[in-house]
Design a protein around this motif. Structure first.
Motif, short mmCIF file in Angstrom:
data_model
loop_
_atom_site.label_atom_id
_atom_site.label_comp_id
_atom_site.label_asym_id
_atom_site.label_seq_id
_atom_site.Cartn_x
_atom_site.Cartn_y
_atom_site.Cartn_z
N PHE A 199 -5.85 5.98 0.24
CA PHE A 199 -5.88 4.82 1.13
C PHE A 199 -5.43 5.22 2.53
O PHE A 199 -6.04 4.84 3.52
N THR A 251 -8.16 4.12 -2.88
CA THR A 251 -9.12 3.03 -2.83
C THR A 251 -9.90 2.97 -4.14
O THR A 251 -9.72 3.80 -5.03
N SER A 252 -10.79 1.98 -4.23
CA SER A 252 -11.60 1.81 -5.43
C SER A 252 -12.51 3.00 -5.68
O SER A 252 -12.95 3.23 -6.81
N PHE A 268 0.86 -1.20 0.00
CA PHE A 268 0.00 0.00 0.00
C PHE A 268 0.89 1.24 0.00
O PHE A 268 1.16 1.82 1.06
N PRO A 269 1.36 1.69 -1.18
CA PRO A 269 2.21 2.88 -1.24
C PRO A 269 1.49 4.10 -0.66
O PRO A 269 0.26 4.14 -0.60
N LYS A 270 2.25 5.09 -0.26
CA LYS A 270 1.67 6.27 0.39
C LYS A 270 0.73 7.05 -0.53
O LYS A 270 -0.13 7.78 -0.05
N ASP A 271 0.90 6.88 -1.85
CA ASP A 271 0.03 7.60 -2.77
C ASP A 271 -1.10 6.73 -3.31
O ASP A 271 -1.79 7.13 -4.25
N SER A 272 -1.31 5.53 -2.73
CA SER A 272 -2.35 4.63 -3.24
C SER A 272 -3.72 5.15 -2.87
O SER A 272 -3.90 5.87 -1.88
#
Length: 1021
Positions: A706, A700-701, A694-698
């Motif tokens: 995130f 959610t759908s 879960f990268p820091k820039d990820s």
């Protein structure tokens, strides 16, 4: 830099945390420091004075002095537990001082020799002056001096079943923390343009109007971060207003709020002023008019004593009561506000009748309350009592025996002060009671002390059984006052019984001590014969499971139960009355709050989450592996049974391999290396892996970040040998790993530097394909990861050293023990939790807070315990009297921090009905005095118009209407004992005389009805 690690506990080095640990969780270090710099004087050493002194000595002040030159009288022994018969004639203070001094080696106790009423300047060296057994004129004189010299003043007295307390802490007294509750905090989801704050995901904020909060980590309204505390106006359970936010910009995202305790200033008025215009704390709202009446009554008693050389009205003496009432009429005219319009003659006559009475339970109640007010004055912690409080327990007066001037007059007995209230006939009842005390800890000690003073069970037919399986620990000494330092390691029940037999030699031979837990596994010890002869049971337990079991037994044997408990400054009491009230088990406390597994494992946002994680890491590193290794080495079929398990076979086998081969240390230096690698995995590698998934820039759908809301993005820690927090982890981990293997540990940092400087730490590369559960509502992607290929498992098993080659070899699990500051258990959990907190940008916690949460410690203080047991014993008087109306009894809830008192009648037991018969669902049952057959049992219920549809004994289903006839044909003629043994495959214990059956039944209309349980004798009566 020091050569040795500092292994001393955090906090003030002058505070002995091993002694005061449970109290520190109530008061805190700052309050304890203030107390430790304060001197206290207590005037009057009868039952109330010594109770106050006892609680203050246990709490830990700098020094305490006592004053009472009056000679000991035999009647003093009714409530003064530190006086003996041989002390009669000696000065009360001189006789009490040595025994008070034994309570706490940190608190010197001296005798104040100058008459404080003649030489007021002698009071100047004290921070608090407490008066008991003092005339009203002297109280006013001392109070004025104390106000002028900024000395906190308290007066208190008890008269039979009546008592009062007055507090004056002067002008401008500052309360630093009015409630003592932990500040609430939460995550913000929005702040609108009107200053309305919304908590995240409709999480209740827990704030109240007037609370203050500070903010942090807000994006958009940055000026709110770390700004002056804002006052809160609650708008709903999930929203609150902080007023104008004009000019602060537009809220973007994020943010935390934290409640801030704000100081409160109270202006006290003098005793002279308060006598005319009193402020009352109402102790019992069912008696809202009592304070005004008793305010007059206690002043009238002082007038009476002034005109009779200090003597109070004689017990049940009509002439004295009449004179007393004339003084009450006079006093009424002097009370300008808050007094009664007219005196309650019946109430105040009773006060006159009991004025010479002195009861241990009342001393315990007011002694706990008064001592807590002393601690408030010294520390500024908790809200003080403003300013008068009156309390009575007239419901405790007996109705089964008669009181008269003749039956209440002195007899030359140690119980004379109690006889003055109840009479000789009721005293005889008290002395011939058979009581069972379950627990001899804090509440148990106080209970036994009160019983000793009351003379409970000292008669020819009286007896006390007390059981407690625990031994005395040093932390017990701060609140379990019957124990002393030489008692550490001895059985609580033995030491407590021996101590109260010294207080009242009449108890010698009357107390039976036991060390058995009361539960299903000890029913052969606590059998039917044991229970049936009891008059009552008193719980002094610290866990719900044991309370529930004792409660069930009391219901079955129809014995009254006195239940109580404390939590810091809070306490509760409950009376369980056969055939009248509900039982302890009829209601349940809310379940203990637990944290979502996903939050603890990967997404902590509070220090409580990281402490829970640290506790799990402790078990996973130093407890579970050692246990698995020992099982492998001692059980021949361990591998075979492990391969048949589901879920974690591979993990178990790999752990055994690592701890027996890969990670097995031969020297302590290798333990240091192991600890360093543990650090790298937990606080660097695992965090890198999480950020890889879960990268820091990820996002959610739904497109939202995130890492937002409750999810805080972590950062890996880079090990620094000079960082104290990093050092703490390595030292604790290395020493615990060494303990597992029986190697000698060390805290010499030079050794650690030498080993760690030479270590090479391999670079970590996150792995692709690793799955991590993002939310608890999602399925665990690793739920079946433990199901490994059988060939792979066999290869791991084959690689293990065989038990035969390690004959006699064992690891030592580090069984968690929170109260040993030398075993590194709390040190490791604190270090692990704080490093995890640093990963996630969470404020760290000290060892003290970590110990509280990880050890699930119940905060405790002697004042609350004393007060609660006083209330319990006031209810015990009623049980001994045989009162049989719910309105005669009181359940209580108190919070000394506020202070708050709440009393209510016990709740009635639930009622039911079958056909035209009313039943008590809790206390009624169908009793059969012979071992009848199943057919006979069914027939008996048919006579009652009930058709049994199911009959069970424990988990064994003995009968069901849907059973095939062939199956029932064999069961119908069987005696119930035979049937139970045949179906359950277990013999009925030979000593058991009663069997309990649960039934389901239909009434004559074919409707399912709730009916009582069935009790069948195992043998014919």
């Amino acid at each position: 830099m020091a050569d040795k690690m500092n292994t001393e506990p955090e906090g003030d080095q002058n505070i002995d945390e091993s002694l005061y640990s449970r109290q520190l969780y109530v008061l805190g270090h700052e309050a304890m420091r203030r107390m430790a710099n304060s001197n206290v004087l207590i005037v009057g050493m009868k039952g109330l004075g010594v109770e106050i002194a006892k609680n203050i000595a246990l709490a830990g002040v700098k020094a305490m002095a006592i004053y009472d030159p009056a000679p000991v009288e035999i009647s003093d022994l009714s409530a003064q537990f530190f006086l003996r018969k041989e002390d009669v004639g000696k000065a009360r203070a001189e006789a009490s001082q040595p025994r008070l001094a034994e309570l706490n080696t940190y608190v010197p106790v001296s005798v104040h020799t100058e008459n404080p009423f003649e030489n007021l300047s002698s009071l100047s060296k004290y921070q608090v002056v407490v008066l008991t057994e003092t005339s009203l004129d002297d109280q006013i004189k001392v109070n004025e001096f104390c106000r002028q010299n900024k000395i906190y003043f308290i007066s208190a007295d008890i008269r039979g079943l009546f008592g009062n307390i007055f507090c004056d802490f002067g002008e401008g007294f500052t309360v630093m923390d009015a409630t003592g509750e932990n500040p609430v905090s939460g995550i913000i989801s929005n702040i609108d343009e009107d200053g309305l704050v919304t908590a995240l995901d409709e999480t209740r904020h827990g704030l109240e109007d007037g609370d203050h909060v500070v903010f942090s980590e807000i994006e958009g309204m940055d000026k709110l971060n770390d700004a002056t505390p804002r006052r809160v106006e609650v708008k709903g359970p999930y929203t609150f207003s902080i007023g104008s936010v004009e000019g602060l910009g537009k809220y973007v995202k994020g943010g935390l709020f934290q409640q801030v305790k704000m100081p409160k200033t109270i202006n006290f008025r003098s005793l002279a002023d308060q006598l005319k215009k009193p402020e009352f704390l109402i102790a019992d709202f069912a008696k809202w008019d009592r304070p005004g009446q008793l305010h007059v009554g206690f002043q009238a008693l002082s007038k009476f004593a002034a005109n009779h050389d200090g003597k109070l009205p004689r017990p049940m003496n009509e002439q004295d009561a009449k004179e007393f009432m004339s003084y009450a009429e006079e006093v009424t005219k002097t009370v300008e506000e808050g007094g009664p319009e007219e005196v309650d003659e019946k109430l105040l006559t009773e006060l006159s009748f009991q004025a010479q009475g002195y009861l241990s339970p009342m001393a315990a109640f007011f002694g706990g309350l008064t001592a807590q007010e002393v601690l408030k004055a010294l520390s500024g912690k908790f809200h003080p009592l403003v300013q008068f409080m009156y309390f009575d327990s007239l419901e405790s007066l007996p109705t089964s025996t008669k009181r008269s001037e003749d039956t209440c007059k002195p007899t030359g007995s140690r119980y004379d002060a109690q006889i003055a209230v109840f009479g000789t006939e009721f005293q005889d009842k008290i002395q011939n009671i058979k009581e069972f005390l379950v627990g001899a800890g804090a509440i148990g000690c106080e209970m036994l002390k009160n019983w000793a003073m009351m003379g409970l069970a000292t008669g020819p037919n009286g007896s006390i059984h007390v059981t407690d399986m625990d031994s005395i620990e040093r932390s017990n000494l701060n609140r379990q006052f019957l124990f002393r330092a030489p008692d550490v390691g001895k059985l609580k029940s033995d030491c407590a019984a021996a101590a109260v037999a010294v207080m009242n030699p009449d108890l010698k031979g009357k107390i039976t001590t036991m060390r058995d837990r009361v539960g299903e596994d000890t029913e052969e010890i606590f059998n039917e014969d044991f229970w049936e002869v009891l008059d009552g049971v008193t719980n002094a337990l610290d866990n719900v499971e044991a309370r529930v079991y004792v409660d069930r037994r009391c219901v079955f044997f129809r014995k009254p139960l006195l239940e109580s408990g404390t939590l810091g400054t809070k306490g509760n009491t409950q009376v369980v009355l056969p055939n009248l009230s509900e039982s302890y088990s009829s209601s349940q406390d809310p379940p203990e709050k637990s944290f979502a597994m996903c939050t603890v494992k990967s997404f902590p946002n509070r220090i409580e989450h990281t402490i829970a994680w640290g506790r799990e890491v402790f078990d996973a590193s130093f407890v579970n592996p050692a246990q698995s290794v020992n099982l492998y080495l001692s059980q021949p079929n361990f591998i075979e049974s492990t391969l048949k398990q589901s879920g974690n076979q591979k993990e178990i086998l790999e752990t055994i391999r690592d701890y027996l081969a890969t990670d097995k240390p031969l020297t302590f230096e290798e333990c240091i290396e192991w600890g360093r690698m543990k650090f790298e995995k937990l606080f660097n590698n695992d965090i890198q892996q999480l950020l890889h998934v879960f990268p820091k820039d990820s996002v959610t759908s739904t497109g939202t970040p995130f890492w937002s809301g409750p999810k805080r993005a972590p950062d890996p820690l880079v090990f620094d040998i000079k960082n104290p927090e990093h050092q703490d982890f390595i030292v604790a981990a290395a020493n615990l790993h060494a303990f597992n293997y029986g190697l000698k540990g060390s805290t010499d940092l030079n050794l650690y530097y030498k080993v760690l400087d030479s270590m090479m730490i391999p670079d970590f590369k996150p792995q692709s394909g690793v799955k991590i559960q993002a939310n608890d509502s999602d399925p665990d992607p690793n739920a079946n990861s433990g199901f490994a290929d059988q060939d792979e498992l066999k290869n791991i098993a084959d690689s293990l050293p065989t038990p035969a080659t390690l004959a006699g070899y064992r690891l030592t699990p580090a069984e968690f023990e929170k109260d040993d500051d030398t075993n590194f258990h709390i040190a490791f959990i604190t270090a692990a939790s704080n490093l995890r907190a640093l990963n996630y940008g969470i404020a760290v916690a000290d060892r003290h807070k970590t110990k509280l949460i990880a050890g699930k410690i119940i905060p405790a203080i002697a004042t609350t315990t004393a007060l609660v047991t006083g209330l319990v014993c006031l209810e015990l008087y009623k049980l001994i009297d045989g009162k049989n109306q719910l309105e005669d009894y009181r359940n209580g809830f108190i919070n000394l921090a506020l202070p708050f008192f709440g009393f209510s009648e016990p709740i009635a037991s639930p009622k039911g009905k079958y056909n035209d018969t009313e039943v008590d669902k809790l206390w009624d049952r169908f009793d059969f005095d012979h071992n009848l057959t199943l057919q006979e049992l069914i027939g008996e219920f048919e006579k009652k118009g009930l058709d049994i549809t199911m009959l069970s004994y424990g988990n064994a289903l003995l009968y069901a209407s849907f059973f095939p006839p062939a199956k029932l044909k064999d069961r119908y003629p069987m005696k119930m004992t035979q049937l139970v043994e045949a179906v359950s495959k277990k013999p009925v214990p030979p000593g058991r005389r009663n069997m309990i059956f649960e039934i389901c039944a239909d009434d004559k209309d074919g409707e399912d009805v709730e009916v009582p349980f069935v009790c069948v004798k195992t043998k014919d009566a």
